[in-house]
Design an enzyme around this catalytic site. Structure first.
Site, PDB file in Angstrom:
ATOM      1  N   ASN A 154      19.696  56.723  26.999  1.00 28.40           N
ATOM      2  CA  ASN A 154      20.539  57.786  26.432  1.00 28.40           C
ATOM      3  C   ASN A 154      21.365  57.341  25.228  1.00 28.40           C
ATOM      4  OD1 ASN A 154      22.229  56.253  28.078  1.00 28.40           O
ATOM      5  ND2 ASN A 154      23.546  57.974  28.556  1.00 28.40           N
ATOM      6  N   LYS A 177      16.744  43.746  24.960  1.00 27.64           N
ATOM      7  CA  LYS A 177      15.659  44.555  25.549  1.00 27.64           C
ATOM      8  C   LYS A 177      16.088  46.028  25.489  1.00 27.64           C
ATOM      9  CE  LYS A 177      13.003  46.385  28.974  1.00 27.64           C
ATOM     10  NZ  LYS A 177      12.902  47.746  28.392  1.00 27.64           N
ATOM     11  N   THR A 180      12.342  51.482  27.109  1.00 31.48           N
ATOM     12  CA  THR A 180      11.029  51.779  26.517  1.00 31.48           C
ATOM     13  C   THR A 180      11.109  53.070  25.706  1.00 31.48           C
ATOM     14  OG1 THR A 180       9.881  50.539  28.197  1.00 31.48           O
ATOM     15  CG2 THR A 180       8.600  52.216  27.056  1.00 31.48           C
ATOM     16  N   GLU A 250      27.174  48.307  33.558  1.00 31.29           N
ATOM     17  CA  GLU A 250      27.746  49.647  33.367  1.00 31.29           C
ATOM     18  C   GLU A 250      26.716  50.627  33.895  1.00 31.29           C
ATOM     19  OE1 GLU A 250      30.756  50.121  32.607  1.00 31.29           O
ATOM     20  OE2 GLU A 250      31.350  48.243  31.651  1.00 31.29           O
ATOM     21  N   CYS A 284      26.541  58.975  31.038  1.00 37.49           N
ATOM     22  CA  CYS A 284      27.114  58.422  32.266  1.00 37.49           C
ATOM     23  C   CYS A 284      28.469  59.041  32.526  1.00 37.49           C
ATOM     24  CB  CYS A 284      27.220  56.909  32.170  1.00 37.49           C
ATOM     25  SG  CYS A 284      28.220  56.363  30.790  1.00 37.49           S
ATOM     26  N   THR A 285      29.203  59.360  31.437  1.00 35.84           N
ATOM     27  CA  THR A 285      30.562  59.883  31.553  1.00 35.84           C
ATOM     28  C   THR A 285      30.609  61.408  31.574  1.00 35.84           C
ATOM     29  OG1 THR A 285      30.630  59.658  29.171  1.00 35.84           O
ATOM     30  CG2 THR A 285      31.742  57.939  30.426  1.00 35.84           C
ATOM     31  N   GLU A 377      24.063  62.155  41.067  1.00 38.09           N
ATOM     32  CA  GLU A 377      24.188  62.219  39.605  1.00 38.09           C
ATOM     33  C   GLU A 377      22.957  62.937  39.042  1.00 38.09           C
ATOM     34  OE1 GLU A 377      23.445  58.566  37.415  1.00 38.09           O
ATOM     35  OE2 GLU A 377      25.047  59.059  36.012  1.00 38.09           O
TER      36      GLU A 377
HETATM   37  P1  NAP Z   1      17.411  52.607  33.879  1.00 43.92           P
HETATM   38  O1  NAP Z   1      16.157  53.230  34.318  1.00 43.92           O
HETATM   39  O2  NAP Z   1      18.180  51.819  34.858  1.00 43.92           O
HETATM   40  O3  NAP Z   1      17.022  51.714  32.602  1.00 43.92           O
HETATM   41  C1  NAP Z   1      18.005  51.041  31.862  1.00 43.92           C
HETATM   42  C2  NAP Z   1      17.388  49.859  31.157  1.00 43.92           C
HETATM   43  O4  NAP Z   1      16.968  48.898  32.122  1.00 43.92           O
HETATM   44  C3  NAP Z   1      16.150  50.177  30.333  1.00 43.92           C
HETATM   45  O5  NAP Z   1      16.132  49.357  29.205  1.00 43.92           O
HETATM   46  C4  NAP Z   1      15.026  49.804  31.290  1.00 43.92           C
HETATM   47  O6  NAP Z   1      13.814  49.503  30.635  1.00 43.92           O
HETATM   48  C5  NAP Z   1      15.602  48.554  31.913  1.00 43.92           C
HETATM   49  N1  NAP Z   1      15.016  48.179  33.199  1.00 43.92           N
HETATM   50  C6  NAP Z   1      14.294  48.915  34.069  1.00 43.92           C
HETATM   51  N2  NAP Z   1      13.966  48.175  35.157  1.00 43.92           N
HETATM   52  C7  NAP Z   1      14.493  46.950  34.957  1.00 43.92           C
HETATM   53  C8  NAP Z   1      14.522  45.747  35.717  1.00 43.92           C
HETATM   54  N3  NAP Z   1      13.923  45.633  36.897  1.00 43.92           N
HETATM   55  N4  NAP Z   1      15.173  44.685  35.220  1.00 43.92           N
HETATM   56  C9  NAP Z   1      15.778  44.752  34.019  1.00 43.92           C
HETATM   57  N5  NAP Z   1      15.798  45.857  33.251  1.00 43.92           N
HETATM   58  C10 NAP Z   1      15.171  46.953  33.718  1.00 43.92           C
HETATM   59  O7  NAP Z   1      18.430  53.695  33.292  1.00 43.92           O
HETATM   60  P2  NAP Z   1      18.157  54.844  32.253  1.00 43.92           P
HETATM   61  O8  NAP Z   1      17.327  55.886  32.903  1.00 43.92           O
HETATM   62  O9  NAP Z   1      17.693  54.264  30.960  1.00 43.92           O
HETATM   63  O10 NAP Z   1      19.635  55.404  32.001  1.00 43.92           O
HETATM   64  C11 NAP Z   1      20.205  56.383  32.829  1.00 43.92           C
HETATM   65  C12 NAP Z   1      21.175  55.771  33.796  1.00 43.92           C
HETATM   66  O11 NAP Z   1      22.050  54.905  33.102  1.00 43.92           O
HETATM   67  C13 NAP Z   1      22.088  56.792  34.445  1.00 43.92           C
HETATM   68  O12 NAP Z   1      22.256  56.460  35.803  1.00 43.92           O
HETATM   69  C14 NAP Z   1      23.405  56.640  33.702  1.00 43.92           C
HETATM   70  O13 NAP Z   1      24.529  57.049  34.412  1.00 43.92           O
HETATM   71  C15 NAP Z   1      23.402  55.193  33.424  1.00 43.92           C
HETATM   72  N6  NAP Z   1      24.256  54.885  32.275  1.00 43.92           N
HETATM   73  C16 NAP Z   1      25.448  54.283  32.505  1.00 43.92           C
HETATM   74  C17 NAP Z   1      26.297  54.016  31.456  1.00 43.92           C
HETATM   75  C18 NAP Z   1      27.636  53.356  31.658  1.00 43.92           C
HETATM   76  O14 NAP Z   1      28.173  52.852  30.693  1.00 43.92           O
HETATM   77  N7  NAP Z   1      28.175  53.337  32.855  1.00 43.92           N
HETATM   78  C19 NAP Z   1      25.915  54.348  30.161  1.00 43.92           C
HETATM   79  C20 NAP Z   1      24.676  54.958  29.960  1.00 43.92           C
HETATM   80  C21 NAP Z   1      23.838  55.223  31.032  1.00 43.92           C
HETATM   81  P3  NAP Z   1      12.601  50.574  30.641  1.00 43.92           P
HETATM   82  O15 NAP Z   1      13.070  51.716  29.838  1.00 43.92           O
HETATM   83  O16 NAP Z   1      11.498  49.799  30.046  1.00 43.92           O
HETATM   84  O17 NAP Z   1      12.353  50.939  32.077  1.00 43.92           O
HETATM   85  O1  G3H Z   2      26.188  57.366  28.910  1.00 42.28           O
HETATM   86  C1  G3H Z   2      27.115  56.575  28.925  1.00 42.28           C
HETATM   87  C2  G3H Z   2      27.915  56.296  27.731  1.00 42.28           C
HETATM   88  O2  G3H Z   2      28.597  55.088  27.861  1.00 42.28           O
HETATM   89  C3  G3H Z   2      28.865  57.444  27.503  1.00 42.28           C
HETATM   90  O3  G3H Z   2      29.440  57.366  26.255  1.00 42.28           O
HETATM   91  O4  G3H Z   2      31.242  59.029  26.728  1.00 42.28           O
HETATM   92  O5  G3H Z   2      30.808  58.252  24.411  1.00 42.28           O
HETATM   93  O6  G3H Z   2      29.174  59.741  25.572  1.00 42.28           O
HETATM   94  P1  G3H Z   2      30.193  58.679  25.709  1.00 42.28           P
END
Ligand code: NAP
Ligand code: G3H
Length: 477
Positions: A154, A177, A180, A250, A284-285, A377
């Site tokens: 995102n 990294k 994808t 995070e 996420c927020t 979520e």
């Molecule tokens: P995700 O599926 O966990 O993927 C995040 C990253 O991790 C991608 O680069 C992914 O690569 C990689 N990845 C996947 N499996 C892995 C493994 N086994 N080891 C190491 N890396 C791995 O999350 P997403 O779908 O991209 O993002 C959505 C989630 O992120 C939501 O739950 C959201 O709340 C959370 N988020 C949190 C924050 C925060 O600051 N708290 C900010 C943004 C998003 P691939 O794409 O190649 O699978």
């Molecule tokens: O998706 C998670 C991001 O850390 C949220 O950032 O609150 O600036 O959109 P944002």
């Protein structure tokens, strides 16, 4: 033929034997391909980074800052071009995508400046036995070494820049990294550092599916620090694999907006709508539930529903707020939460409509704590209202979540807002505002299932450095 993007390893752009084709989620357009790196190629990245570490950490902060400022200037120059690619690749409204690139440049500039302000300290002995009086400690910060930076789909550029820049200014070397779906945009970020002249091996990229190479890149003994943003299950797995190495995680959230009887309901509704629906709720927020006092619930729900009617729904190139979700799996998941809420008797305040992966903004009133929507979520454009009869009930429901990222309190009674903020089990509470990460020098963290460690430029630099203490005995004269 669509462009074949390459990884940047030890100062060279390299392909791999296998590649992954990237398509635009909104219309299926082929955007290009990225390498699917092998384990041996990952070994090469890490060896190059480790070899580059001594010379990079030996530079002064000012010398390292010069590279960062240059890279940030290039990003600003190319914001529109990179934003166009980013918008297509992750189905983000074009204006927001360009904004993500500009915000990244700002973070990089700020990190460069913040590095110049890093200070150590000198500690006097004498607080313990008489002998300790003679001692003096010079406490400085040194880089942790090789940082593995992993960003989510995102914010593939911004949540990469916010890891890479603090690491580089601290004297760390980086393996990046990208997600994808977002890896082309991630590689364009790397390009800016390359054009800025970053020395070979200091910043390298690794593309490939997390499900295939994720565990390998994390477990690798060469990595000294893992800085990850993404989902809670992947983050928990990284935490386990990291063993004794420091991590920054995070993760996901289920941020609640608590609305009291005396809230300014127009301001509240405006913030809730932006907080819940910008970028289709894929933040996420994002505000992911509203806990509203019974006495103002009817009025607030009507105001929010009216504003939701004005949300732009459409394609990323139209800069719509709500666009097709990142993939079909994500859209099906959101649909499952909507169906559960409908089956269990929640009141839909908007027309429930889906076209492929485009889910129209959905508002539900009378959601109860038995429904999945109260706890899970969605990462999609759906907002549940849960009516409460006391502040205590709102705090209880907020704290019963497995997540603890942020919360918002809407009231005109600031002492009361502070008292509530004290009791919320989250990293940050916003008063009369939507939940959000910025501004980017503020600390940003999650508790419980929402993460470990604190982001925010200064905090990120501190996290990716460690204290080195040198102790002297002052001799007697
Ligand atoms: P995700 O599926 O966990 O993927 C995040 C990253 O991790 C991608 O680069 C992914 O690569 C990689 N990845 C996947 N499996 C892995 C493994 N086994 N080891 C190491 N890396 C791995 O999350 P997403 O779908 O991209 O993002 C959505 C989630 O992120 C939501 O739950 C959201 O709340 C959370 N988020 C949190 C924050 C925060 O600051 N708290 C900010 C943004 C998003 P691939 O794409 O190649 O699978
Ligand atoms: O998706 C998670 C991001 O850390 C949220 O950032 O609150 O600036 O959109 P944002």
């Amino acid at each position: 033929m669509a462009k074949q993007y390459k990884n940047y390893v030890n100062g060279e752009w390299k392909t791999s034997e296998n590649s992954i084709t990237i398509y635009a989620p909104a219309n299926g357009e082929e955007l290009g391909s990225v390498p699917a790196m092998s384990q041996a190629e990952v070994d090469e990245v890490y060896a190059a980074a480790k070899a580059a570490l001594p010379a990079w950490r030996a530079l002064s902060y000012a010398e390292r800052a010069a590279y960062l400022h240059k890279a940030a200037d290039i990003l600003e120059r190319d914001a529109e071009k990179i934003g166009q690619v980013l918008s297509k690749e992750i189905s983000k409204g074009l204006k927001s995508a360009i904004g993500e690139v500009v915000r990244t440049a700002e973070i990089i500039h700020y990190a460069a400046e913040e590095g110049l302000r890093l200070e150590g300290e000198v500690l006097e002995g004498g607080a313990f036995d008489a002998g300790s009086k003679k001692k003096i400690a010079v406490v400085r910060r040194e880089p942790v070494g090789l940082v593995l930076a992993i960003s989510p789909f995102n914010y593939p550029v911004n949540l990469a820049g916010s890891k890479i820049a603090p690491a580089l200014i601290a004297g760390d070397v980086v393996a990046f990294k990208p997600p994808t779906q977002g890896s082309i945009s991630g590689l364009l970020l790397v390009e800016a550092f390359v054009e800025a002249g970053i020395p070979a091996g200091v910043l390298n990229s690794i593309t490939g599916r997390g499900s295939v190479i994720g565990d390998y890149i994390v477990e690798h003994k060469a990595v000294d620090f893992i800085n990850f943003t993404g989902s809670t299950p992947v983050g928990e797995n990284i935490g386990r694999l990291a063993a004794m190495r420091p991590v920054m995680l995070e993760l996901g959230g289920k941020d609640a907006a608590i609305v009291l009887e005396d809230a300014d309901l127009d301001l509240t509704a405006k913030n809730i709508v932006a907080g819940a629906f910008d970028y289709s709720g894929q933040r996420c927020t994002a505000i992911k539930r509203v806990l509203v006092m019974d006495s103002v619930a009817d009025e607030l729900v009507e105001k929010v529903t009216a504003l939701v009617g004005n949300i732009t729904v459409g394609m990323p190139e139209e800069s719509a707020s709500v666009t097709p979700l990142i993939d079909t799996k994500a859209a099906d998941f959101v649909q499952g939460l909507i169906d559960d809420a409908v089956e269990q008797g929640a009141t839909a305040k908007t027309e429930l409509k889906r076209e492929g992966n485009l889910i129209y903004p959905a508002v539900f009133d009378h959601v109860t704590t038995d429904m999945r929507l109260a706890w899970e979520e969605p990462f999609g454009p759906v907002l549940p209202f849960i009516r409460v009869s006391s502040v205590e009930e709102a705090i209880k429901i907020s704290n019963e979540s497995e997540f603890g990222l942020q919360g918002a309190v809407f009231t005109q009674d600031y002492p009361r807002a502070f008292a509530i903020a004290e009791q919320l089990e989250v990293g940050t509470v916003h008063i009369n505002n939507k939940t959000q990460r910025g501004t980017d020098n503020f600390p940003f963290l999650g508790v419980k299932g929402s993460g470990a460690g604190t982001q925010g430029v200064k905090y990120s630099i501190e996290a990716m450095t460690r204290v080195k203490s040198t102790v002297f005995d002052i001799s007697d004269y």
